[in-house]
Design an enzyme around this catalytic site. Structure first.
Site, PDB file in Angstrom:
ATOM      1  N   HIS A 223       3.705  -8.592  -5.514  1.00 20.70           N
ATOM      2  CA  HIS A 223       4.611  -8.767  -6.650  1.00 20.70           C
ATOM      3  C   HIS A 223       5.864  -9.451  -6.141  1.00 20.70           C
ATOM      4  CE1 HIS A 223       7.267  -5.552  -5.224  1.00 20.70           C
ATOM      5  NE2 HIS A 223       6.195  -4.790  -5.049  1.00 20.70           N
ATOM      6  N   ASP A 349      -8.612   9.415  -0.470  1.00 19.46           N
ATOM      7  CA  ASP A 349      -8.680   9.730   0.952  1.00 19.46           C
ATOM      8  C   ASP A 349      -7.637  10.805   1.283  1.00 19.46           C
ATOM      9  OD1 ASP A 349      -8.512   9.603   3.866  1.00 19.46           O
ATOM     10  OD2 ASP A 349      -9.639   7.734   3.695  1.00 19.46           O
ATOM     11  N   SER A 364       3.233  -1.978  -0.867  1.00 17.40           N
ATOM     12  CA  SER A 364       2.878  -3.109  -1.725  1.00 17.40           C
ATOM     13  C   SER A 364       2.441  -4.291  -0.871  1.00 17.40           C
ATOM     14  CB  SER A 364       4.075  -3.524  -2.585  1.00 17.40           C
ATOM     15  OG  SER A 364       4.427  -2.507  -3.477  1.00 17.40           O
TER      16      SER A 364
END
Length: 402
Positions: A223, A349, A364
């Protein structure tokens, strides 16, 4: 009488067949296709084998020959047909060779110099507290009286010798360029003219490298980098990425976003130069590729049309080394245009949940793999549930990196 019975039976069978047909066609996948797609021949075969467009819909390549100005040309299309006969959707197609990229998964420091100055607030001029500013927080100043503005000192230089004559200021507001007229205000304390603004010309942050191509182009973050005070997407003048040292983790909790804490130094040469900051990530090129990659971590690129619900993996270095963590894709959108929220996943997980609580700031850009192919990257986390996050398709990132 028999004729009426036959027509009724025929009508019922036709209606049943039509309903069956509707149930077995993936209209979203078909009609949300963009005007142009990039794919390999393997992708085409997989689309049909996996019935991506529905049981009764098949995809095939079509060559179109046409003449422009007496010159014979051709283009390739992806044609979707019902029963292999009835065409229902045609889009331009670019057929590519299979692609492979080096996988990221390591944290990076980002430093960007903005193309212009970001307005972060008003600085009232002494003696002119009632003066109304034409600027808004988040405006990006690019020129004053048609002269380029890159640093705060450029504004001071422009105002030297200025009286109360109006200035023509070029700004970008919400992505649109516009001109505004500003009347400088006299500061009685400093005895000089000012325009009464706090501005910033750079930004820094932490994120994760997604991929590096074999010719040194990289993509990261998934992003855009935005100004932390105004939320404005930062236009890039220049910038660099730097290797980070992981120093700690603030674990995510319910209603509280976690983060990885890293340090990086801008006194060293950057490991890559930033060229673009877009809604699908940060992109650039590196002449020091070996500092960013593990040559053993390479994967083929997966087409977004073949992303499926179910198991996948995140690659991240939150433990201090690059590791794979299990996730589950729970929603995948067929997108006609790029977006940093292409699909939704859930972390399953226990190692990652115990370590970070789920997805935290700084993750990110972490690559996401499915069936051995890179299909996207982590972009955002759900604020009310850190085990859930959004991902962006790798297609959109590679388009920006090209």
């Amino acid at each position: 009488m028999l004729k009426k019975i036959f027509l009724k039976i025929f009508g019922i069978m036709f209606a049943f067949g039509f309903v069956l047909l509707c149930i077995n066609i993936n209209y979203s996948a078909i009609f949300d296709l963009p005007n142009s797609v990039r794919m390999t021949l393997e992708d085409l075969n997989s689309l049909n084998q996996e019935s991506t467009f529905g049981r009764y819909a098949t995809a095939e390549l079509s060559e179109n020959i046409f003449t422009v100005g007496g010159e014979r040309r051709h283009n390739t299309s992806l044609l979707i047909k019902l029963f292999g006969i009835i065409p229902i959707k045609r889009v331009d197609a670019v057929i590519e060779d299979d692609k492979e990229v080096y996988l990221g998964g390591i944290p990076l420091g980002f430093s960007i110099n903005t193309k212009g100055l970001i307005v972060v607030g008003e600085n009232r001029v002494s003696g002119n507290s009632k003066a109304k500013s034409p600027f808004k927080t988040g405006d990006i100043i690019t020129k004053i009286n048609n002269q380029k503005i890159e640093k705060p000192n450029d504004i001071y230089s422009m105002l030297e010798g200025v009286t109360n004559e109006p200035l023509s200021v070029s700004i970008i507001r919400k992505g649109e360029e516009r001109e505004i007229v500003v009347l400088p205000q006299y500061d009685e304390i400093n005895q000089e003219y000012k325009i009464g603004l706090w501005v910033r010309d750079d930004a820094q942050g932490i994120g994760t490298l997604t991929f590096v191509t074999k010719d040194g182009k990289f993509g990261a973050l998934g992003h855009s980098i935005c100004d932390y005070e105004t939320g404005v997407e930062i236009p890039v003048q220049d910038g660099g990425v730097y290797l980070c040292n992981l120093v700690g983790i603030n674990k995510a909790e319910k209603g509280k976003t976690g983060e990885i804490r890293c340090l990086f130094s801008q006194t060293k040469e950057p490991n890559g130069d930033i060229l673009k900051n877009t809604k699908c990530g940060v992109f650039g090129i590196s002449e020091d590729v070996q500092s960013l990659i593990d040559s053993n971590l390479i994967a083929p690129v997966g087409n977004r049309m073949l992303v499926k619900l179910g198991r996948a993996k995140i690659i991240s270095s939150v433990s201090g080394i690059r590791e794979e963590y299990d996730i589950e894709i729970i929603k995948a959108n067929f997108q006609p245009k790029s977006s940093d929220k292409s699909f939704v996943f859930r972390v399953i997980d226990s190692r990652l949940i115990d370590l970070t609580g789920g997805i935290v700031q700084g993750m990110s850009g972490s690559p996401i793999l499915q069936n051995g192919k890179i299909i996207g990257a982590v972009t955002h986390v759900f604020l009310n549930d850190a085990t859930k996050g959004y991902g962006v398709y790798i297609d959109w990132m590679l388009e920006q990196a090209a």
